[in-house]
Design an enzyme around this catalytic site. Structure first.
Site, PDB file in Angstrom:
ATOM      1  N   ASP A  62     -22.488  19.137   4.341  1.00 60.81           N
ATOM      2  CA  ASP A  62     -22.545  18.909   5.652  1.00 60.81           C
ATOM      3  C   ASP A  62     -23.572  18.292   6.434  1.00 60.81           C
ATOM      4  O   ASP A  62     -23.538  17.493   7.328  1.00 60.81           O
ATOM      5  CB  ASP A  62     -22.449  20.218   6.348  1.00 60.81           C
ATOM      6  CG  ASP A  62     -21.022  21.068   6.002  1.00 60.81           C
ATOM      7  OD1 ASP A  62     -20.148  20.127   5.170  1.00 60.81           O
ATOM      8  OD2 ASP A  62     -20.589  22.049   6.397  1.00 60.81           O
ATOM      9  N   ALA A  63     -24.832  18.850   5.982  1.00 61.98           N
ATOM     10  CA  ALA A  63     -26.045  18.340   6.607  1.00 61.98           C
ATOM     11  C   ALA A  63     -26.247  16.839   6.419  1.00 61.98           C
ATOM     12  O   ALA A  63     -26.577  15.755   7.567  1.00 61.98           O
ATOM     13  CB  ALA A  63     -27.338  18.884   6.008  1.00 61.98           C
ATOM     14  N   LEU A 112      17.779  13.676   9.732  1.00 64.66           N
ATOM     15  CA  LEU A 112      18.705  14.236   8.426  1.00 64.66           C
ATOM     16  C   LEU A 112      19.715  15.024   8.637  1.00 64.66           C
ATOM     17  O   LEU A 112      19.583  15.743   9.363  1.00 64.66           O
ATOM     18  CB  LEU A 112      17.638  14.839   7.394  1.00 64.66           C
ATOM     19  CG  LEU A 112      16.349  13.753   6.821  1.00 64.66           C
ATOM     20  CD1 LEU A 112      15.234  14.707   5.997  1.00 64.66           C
ATOM     21  CD2 LEU A 112      17.106  12.726   6.086  1.00 64.66           C
ATOM     22  N   GLU A 142      11.261  16.899  -1.625  1.00 68.17           N
ATOM     23  CA  GLU A 142      10.302  17.365  -0.779  1.00 68.17           C
ATOM     24  C   GLU A 142      10.259  18.420  -0.254  1.00 68.17           C
ATOM     25  O   GLU A 142      11.317  18.635   0.200  1.00 68.17           O
ATOM     26  CB  GLU A 142       9.623  15.922  -0.166  1.00 68.17           C
ATOM     27  CG  GLU A 142       9.398  14.653  -0.785  1.00 68.17           C
ATOM     28  CD  GLU A 142       9.850  13.467   0.177  1.00 68.17           C
ATOM     29  OE1 GLU A 142       9.320  13.655   1.404  1.00 68.17           O
ATOM     30  OE2 GLU A 142       9.755  12.435  -0.189  1.00 68.17           O
ATOM     31  N   LYS A 144      10.634  20.245   3.230  1.00 69.60           N
ATOM     32  CA  LYS A 144      10.682  19.845   4.732  1.00 69.60           C
ATOM     33  C   LYS A 144       9.802  20.754   5.584  1.00 69.60           C
ATOM     34  O   LYS A 144       9.752  21.830   5.843  1.00 69.60           O
ATOM     35  CB  LYS A 144      12.159  20.211   4.999  1.00 69.60           C
ATOM     36  CG  LYS A 144      12.470  19.633   6.502  1.00 69.60           C
ATOM     37  CD  LYS A 144      13.991  19.898   6.603  1.00 69.60           C
ATOM     38  CE  LYS A 144      14.142  19.239   8.059  1.00 69.60           C
ATOM     39  NZ  LYS A 144      13.984  19.586   9.199  1.00 69.60           N
ATOM     40  N   ASP A 146       7.710  22.053   8.731  1.00 70.96           N
ATOM     41  CA  ASP A 146       8.208  22.472   9.996  1.00 70.96           C
ATOM     42  C   ASP A 146       7.049  22.211  10.926  1.00 70.96           C
ATOM     43  O   ASP A 146       6.198  22.874  11.325  1.00 70.96           O
ATOM     44  CB  ASP A 146       8.424  23.903  10.060  1.00 70.96           C
ATOM     45  CG  ASP A 146       9.190  24.397  11.127  1.00 70.96           C
ATOM     46  OD1 ASP A 146       9.806  23.450  11.992  1.00 70.96           O
ATOM     47  OD2 ASP A 146       9.492  25.610  11.261  1.00 70.96           O
ATOM     48  N   TYR A 263       5.423  11.109   4.405  1.00 72.14           N
ATOM     49  CA  TYR A 263       6.570  11.254   3.406  1.00 72.14           C
ATOM     50  C   TYR A 263       7.373   9.787   3.517  1.00 72.14           C
ATOM     51  O   TYR A 263       8.410  10.048   2.805  1.00 72.14           O
ATOM     52  CB  TYR A 263       7.311  12.524   3.859  1.00 72.14           C
ATOM     53  CG  TYR A 263       7.644  12.651   5.100  1.00 72.14           C
ATOM     54  CD1 TYR A 263       8.468  11.757   5.718  1.00 72.14           C
ATOM     55  CD2 TYR A 263       7.230  13.749   5.820  1.00 72.14           C
ATOM     56  CE1 TYR A 263       8.988  12.034   7.057  1.00 72.14           C
ATOM     57  CE2 TYR A 263       7.457  14.128   7.094  1.00 72.14           C
ATOM     58  CZ  TYR A 263       8.649  13.121   7.922  1.00 72.14           C
ATOM     59  OH  TYR A 263       8.753  13.360   9.141  1.00 72.14           O
ATOM     60  N   LYS A 328      16.032  13.129  -1.341  1.00 67.50           N
ATOM     61  CA  LYS A 328      16.388  11.750  -1.179  1.00 67.50           C
ATOM     62  C   LYS A 328      16.667  10.914  -2.354  1.00 67.50           C
ATOM     63  O   LYS A 328      16.227  11.114  -3.384  1.00 67.50           O
ATOM     64  CB  LYS A 328      14.776  10.997  -0.458  1.00 67.50           C
ATOM     65  CG  LYS A 328      14.283  11.958   0.591  1.00 67.50           C
ATOM     66  CD  LYS A 328      12.931  11.300   1.160  1.00 67.50           C
ATOM     67  CE  LYS A 328      12.480  11.989   2.150  1.00 67.50           C
ATOM     68  NZ  LYS A 328      11.024  11.733   2.518  1.00 67.50           N
ATOM     69  N   LYS A 352      18.625  23.238   3.817  1.00 71.87           N
ATOM     70  CA  LYS A 352      18.213  24.296   4.749  1.00 71.87           C
ATOM     71  C   LYS A 352      18.183  25.695   4.076  1.00 71.87           C
ATOM     72  O   LYS A 352      19.059  25.826   3.514  1.00 71.87           O
ATOM     73  CB  LYS A 352      18.820  24.394   6.054  1.00 71.87           C
ATOM     74  CG  LYS A 352      18.602  23.212   6.894  1.00 71.87           C
ATOM     75  CD  LYS A 352      16.967  22.961   7.145  1.00 71.87           C
ATOM     76  CE  LYS A 352      16.957  22.366   8.652  1.00 71.87           C
ATOM     77  NZ  LYS A 352      16.983  22.947   9.889  1.00 71.87           N
ATOM     78  N   CYS A 446      24.078  56.073  32.600  1.00 77.46           N
ATOM     79  CA  CYS A 446      22.902  54.957  32.499  1.00 77.46           C
ATOM     80  C   CYS A 446      21.611  55.868  32.045  1.00 77.46           C
ATOM     81  O   CYS A 446      21.370  56.805  32.694  1.00 77.46           O
ATOM     82  CB  CYS A 446      22.594  54.635  33.692  1.00 77.46           C
ATOM     83  SG  CYS A 446      21.114  53.637  33.954  1.00 77.46           S
ATOM     84  N   CYS A 449      19.132  55.919  35.462  1.00 75.81           N
ATOM     85  CA  CYS A 449      19.449  56.612  36.659  1.00 75.81           C
ATOM     86  C   CYS A 449      20.682  57.550  36.601  1.00 75.81           C
ATOM     87  O   CYS A 449      21.217  58.276  37.784  1.00 75.81           O
ATOM     88  CB  CYS A 449      19.811  55.557  37.915  1.00 75.81           C
ATOM     89  SG  CYS A 449      21.398  54.791  37.488  1.00 75.81           S
ATOM     90  N   CYS A 464      25.877  49.721  33.999  1.00 72.51           N
ATOM     91  CA  CYS A 464      25.465  50.827  34.940  1.00 72.51           C
ATOM     92  C   CYS A 464      25.701  49.957  36.345  1.00 72.51           C
ATOM     93  O   CYS A 464      25.397  49.109  36.782  1.00 72.51           O
ATOM     94  CB  CYS A 464      24.092  50.962  34.947  1.00 72.51           C
ATOM     95  SG  CYS A 464      23.345  51.997  36.588  1.00 72.51           S
ATOM     96  N   CYS A 469      19.818  51.026  40.762  1.00 77.76           N
ATOM     97  CA  CYS A 469      19.193  51.664  39.435  1.00 77.76           C
ATOM     98  C   CYS A 469      17.909  50.994  39.411  1.00 77.76           C
ATOM     99  O   CYS A 469      17.740  49.671  39.180  1.00 77.76           O
ATOM    100  CB  CYS A 469      20.241  51.147  38.277  1.00 77.76           C
ATOM    101  SG  CYS A 469      19.285  51.643  36.622  1.00 77.76           S
TER     102      CYS A 469
HETATM  103  S1  IVH Z   1      12.427  12.150   5.780  1.00 71.10           S
HETATM  104  C1  IVH Z   1      15.604   9.652   8.034  1.00 71.10           C
HETATM  105  N1  IVH Z   1      11.025  13.848   4.767  1.00 71.10           N
HETATM  106  O1  IVH Z   1      12.665  16.412   9.045  1.00 71.10           O
HETATM  107  C2  IVH Z   1      14.492  10.598   8.608  1.00 71.10           C
HETATM  108  N2  IVH Z   1      11.531  14.149   6.873  1.00 71.10           N
HETATM  109  O2  IVH Z   1      15.653  15.405  10.430  1.00 71.10           O
HETATM  110  C3  IVH Z   1      13.534  10.674   7.598  1.00 71.10           C
HETATM  111  N3  IVH Z   1      10.614  16.232   7.937  1.00 71.10           N
HETATM  112  O3  IVH Z   1      12.273  14.313  11.670  1.00 71.10           O
HETATM  113  C4  IVH Z   1      12.711  11.783   7.489  1.00 71.10           C
HETATM  114  N4  IVH Z   1       9.733  16.973   6.155  1.00 71.10           N
HETATM  115  O4  IVH Z   1      10.307  15.215  11.126  1.00 71.10           O
HETATM  116  C5  IVH Z   1      11.598  13.492   5.702  1.00 71.10           C
HETATM  117  N5  IVH Z   1       9.682  15.486   3.560  1.00 71.10           N
HETATM  118  C6  IVH Z   1      10.186  15.071   4.614  1.00 71.10           C
HETATM  119  C7  IVH Z   1      10.181  15.671   5.851  1.00 71.10           C
HETATM  120  C8  IVH Z   1      10.925  15.340   7.043  1.00 71.10           C
HETATM  121  C9  IVH Z   1       9.945  17.363   7.494  1.00 71.10           C
HETATM  122  C10 IVH Z   1      11.333  16.172   9.279  1.00 71.10           C
HETATM  123  C11 IVH Z   1      10.915  14.794  10.235  1.00 71.10           C
HETATM  124  C12 IVH Z   1      12.472  14.475  10.594  1.00 71.10           C
HETATM  125  C13 IVH Z   1      13.192  15.667  10.089  1.00 71.10           C
HETATM  126  C14 IVH Z   1      14.626  15.343   9.552  1.00 71.10           C
END
Ligand code: IVH
Length: 720
Positions: A62-63, A112, A142, A144, A146, A263, A328, A352, A446, A449, A464, A469
């Protein structure tokens, strides 16, 4: 630099013209040397950043890092012409932006479609196969992530723009903030296998590690404590990432621990296109991006299903929030042939997660009084962890629900959480009963009251009926001051409770009669907090008529109905004097709302309340010059309609957010409708929209749009 000083001395011996030209070229020479020096320092710092943030294996201390940074800063301070936008010193720079500029994406940012079951995954593949009957598909799986999707434009290897998704076509330019994110390279690393394109759009997700999110909330709590203010904490890592990226001052974003996973290569010029998603991920890694280590090549759809199952099982071992898996189709040519439906490419699918469940004990059922007098049974549960969140309460909605599930105090129950949504009790595990469980029946009075409760024949809800009340009044006041209504900042639940308990406030009009001395006499108030609250109360007088109407908490009058009423009746008096038929004839207002409004309007106490609110200076007339302009907003010119029940936000919240982004809420399905949002158990609108070819989306799509535009409410508002 001492060498150039020596040379300058010798210049004095030369004649003037020579000296001048010599000095100029020497200066240029010196500058070139300095530039090289700055470039070398920058390069070492970038390497160190890459090793630290992307490879997770620091190469210098770091230094040492700080020393290099100091040298570079000193050099740039002495010669500002050396500063380049991608210099490591520029990660945090620039003045707070007044607002974010719009940015039109070079290629649209799509979303997607979702699947939730193996059958739906197969159906997705079959659809693609029907378009390319001869093709053999392989896949990439991959996680997804959040977070928030981000579009990064690199020109000749240098980061030029970072933009949020917006409506997919146009997003917000948040480049200054994006530059502060440590694992977003300011400049692409050159690599033999991945030549640097003249232009490339890199897509990925900005997110926050769970541990970073927790530490951030702790820090915010500490800072608030030190400042003697209420802490504003984030509900989850995604909101916290969104809030951090939205900071108007990049210096604040820089203090937030944001991360980035790449991605997708969305478009590329001046270099060949990757032939597959797998190759694209390799190039992104080579250019210096973080790419998920969970990304996997999958030979068959069965492998893809196994991958999704594996991600679901291990989701909490991953240090950041993921809400599914993404599958994909790997080959680029197949992706291109498959194309896009509505806004979803056919080549990819979001798998999902199923809602997460846990078993726990039902300790008690407690009935609370809502603002309309509705009595809501709530389950008190033995605290249980569900998906990283401790759950100890769940709504049971109404008496029928408790009866239908035959819930008994002491039962072991299954509790479910879908994402961020309020938890629900699914069922009792009857086989685990030992006879000690106590049946429960809905109270006949209730709980606050003790007035006998009423239930209309055709309704599920028990009420109620006592307008005075205290439980109702408290909830009613809390609703009145809440964000969707009068939005009185700083008037949280505790403060309302204190005001009611102290006898200072019984109804909304009393709020406007509060004085400085009233507040100062309450526990917890000081001069500053009292002044702040009074000015927030004063500011709320500017809230439009529709908000006041909504805030009054007339049964069945939600935000939408309030807007319709405020849009039609020029002022409160006209509404108070309207006939039931007149009200019922308005679009979207049925006989039930009309009857409720009419009854409310003919209650003396309510009429007196309206008079007092008018005297206090609240806005009880419709705006003179129509609706505010929505030009330039992401949903401007688009209409939305919702059907079925939403999980992640209430309908009111969804509509409010859509309107805030410039969208209109339609009242019926027509050919001109831009989007139908479909929740669980949709009505006939879905079939009609399908017939008319209206674009149809699920709730996740809407949530993504709202998140991308930073318009996603923090949490589902309590529905009561
Ligand atoms: S591919 C055609 N890969 O999920 C859209 N999306 O509706 C191409 N997301 O808006 C997205 N992880 O924000 C892709 N490994 C991943 C992802 C990913 C999260 C989100 C992205 C996108 C939404 C898909």
């Amino acid at each position: 630099m001492s060498a150039s000083g020596d040379e300058r001395q010798t210049n004095t011996q030369l004649d003037v013209t020579e000296a001048t030209s010599e000095a100029v070229s020497e200066e240029a020479q010196t500058l070139a040397n300095l530039r090289r020096e700055a470039e070398a320092l920058s390069e070492r710092l970038r390497e160190a950043d890459y090793a630290y943030y992307v490879l997770d294996s620091p190469t210098i201390s770091d230094a040492e890092y700080d020393g290099l940074m100091r040298d570079l800063r000193a050099l740039e301070a002495a010669h500002p012409e050396l500063i380049t936008p991608d210099s490591p010193t520029q990660r945090v720079s620039g003045e707070p932006a007044a607002g974010f500029k719009k940015f039109r994406h070079l290629t649209p940012m799509l979303s997607l479609a979702n699947v939730r079951t193996p059958e739906e995954l197969i159906a997705w593949r079959d659809r693609a196969q029907s378009i390319l009957p001869e093709a053999v598909f392989t896949y990439v799986g991959e996680p997804k992530i959040d977070g928030l999707s981000m579009n990064l434009v690199y020109r000749n290897g240098a980061l030029e723009v970072g933009a949020t998704r917006g409506n997919g076509e146009v997003g917000e330019n948040v480049t200054a903030n994006v530059r502060t994110v440590r694992d977003i390279p300011a400049r692409l690393r050159s690599h033999d296998d991945a030549p640097i394109p003249t232009l490339v759009e890199v897509r990925g997700e900005i997110y926050m590690l769970r541990a970073d999110f927790e530490a951030l909330n702790e820090r915010l709590a500490d800072e608030a404590k030190a400042a003697g203010t209420e802490p504003k904490l984030f509900a989850n890592a995604r909101n916290s990432a969104a809030g951090s990226l939205r900071q108007k001052d990049p210096r604040l974003t820089a203090r937030r621990p944001l991360s980035f996973l790449a991605y997708q290569i969305a478009s590329i010029e001046g270099a060949p296109e990757p032939e597959s998603q797998w190759e694209a991920l390799g190039w992104l890694r080579a250019w210096g991006f973080h790419v998920s280590e969970l990304a996997t090549q999958l030979a068959t759809l069965e492998d893809a299903q196994r991958f999704a199952d594996h991600i679901a099982q291990t989701r909490f071992e991953v240090p950041f929030d993921i809400d599914g898996a993404v599958i994909k189709i790997d080959a680029r040519w197949q992706q291109q042939e498959l194309g896009v439906v509505a806004r979803d490419p056919r080549w990819g699918i979001a798998y999902k997660f199923a809602p997460i469940e846990a078993n726990t004990k039902l300790l008690d059922i407690v009935v609370t009084v809502g603002r309309t007098g509705a009595l809501i049974p709530n389950a008190r549960l033995a605290p249980v962890q569900i998906g990283g969140v401790t759950v100890s309460n769940a709504t049971l909605f109404n008496a029928d629900e408790v009866a239908r599930k035959d819930l008994r105090i002491g039962d072991t129950v299954v509790v479910q959480r879908h994402g961020d949504v309020i938890p629900g009790v699914v069922k009792a595990l009857i086989e685990l009963r030992d006879g000690s469980e106590q049946p429960w029946s809905f109270p006949t009075e209730c709980p606050i009251c003790h007035t006998p409760v009423v239930r209309n024949e055709d309704e599920k809800v028990t009420y109620c009926p006592n307008l005075a009340c205290p439980g109702r009044r408290l909830e009613g006041l809390q609703h009145f001051v809440s964000r969707g209504a009068m939005d009185i900042q700083g008037m949280g639940e505790m403060i309302v409770l204190r005001l009611v308990t102290a006898g200072l406030v019984r109804d909304p009009a009393d709020i406007y009669a509060l004085t400085f001395d009233n507040l100062l006499a309450l526990p917890g108030f000081q001069a500053k907090s009292a002044t702040n609250l009074l000015s927030a109360i004063e500011a709320s007088k500017e809230q439009p008529f529709a908000r006041v109407l909504f805030g009054l908490g007339i049964r069945y009058v939600g935000e939408k109905a309030a807007e319709t009423l405020a849009g039609v009746f020029p002022d409160a008096d006209a509404l108070l004097d309207a006939s039931e038929e007149q009200i019922a004839a308005l679009p979207g207002i049925g006989p039930r709302i009309a009857q409720s409004v009419f009854q409310w309007a003919h209650d003396d106490e309510n009429r007196a309340l309206v008079g007092r609110l008018r005297a206090a200076g609240l806005t009880l007339t419709a705006p003179a010059d129509g609706a505010p302009s929505t030009d330039g907003l992401p949903f401007s010119g688009e209409s939305f309609l919702l059907t079925g029940s939403l999980e992640r936000l209430t309908r009111g919240q969804a509509e409010e957010a859509i309107r805030a982004l410039g969208g209109k809420i339609a009242t019926a399905v027509s050919k001109s409708l831009s989007h139908l949002i479909v929740g669980a158990a949709p009505g006939s609108k879905l079939a009609k929209a399908e017939k008319l070819g209206v674009p149809i989306h699920d709730e996740d799509w809407l949530v993504e749009q709202l998140q991308a535009n930073n318009a996603m409410p923090d949490e589902r508002r309590r529905t009561r």
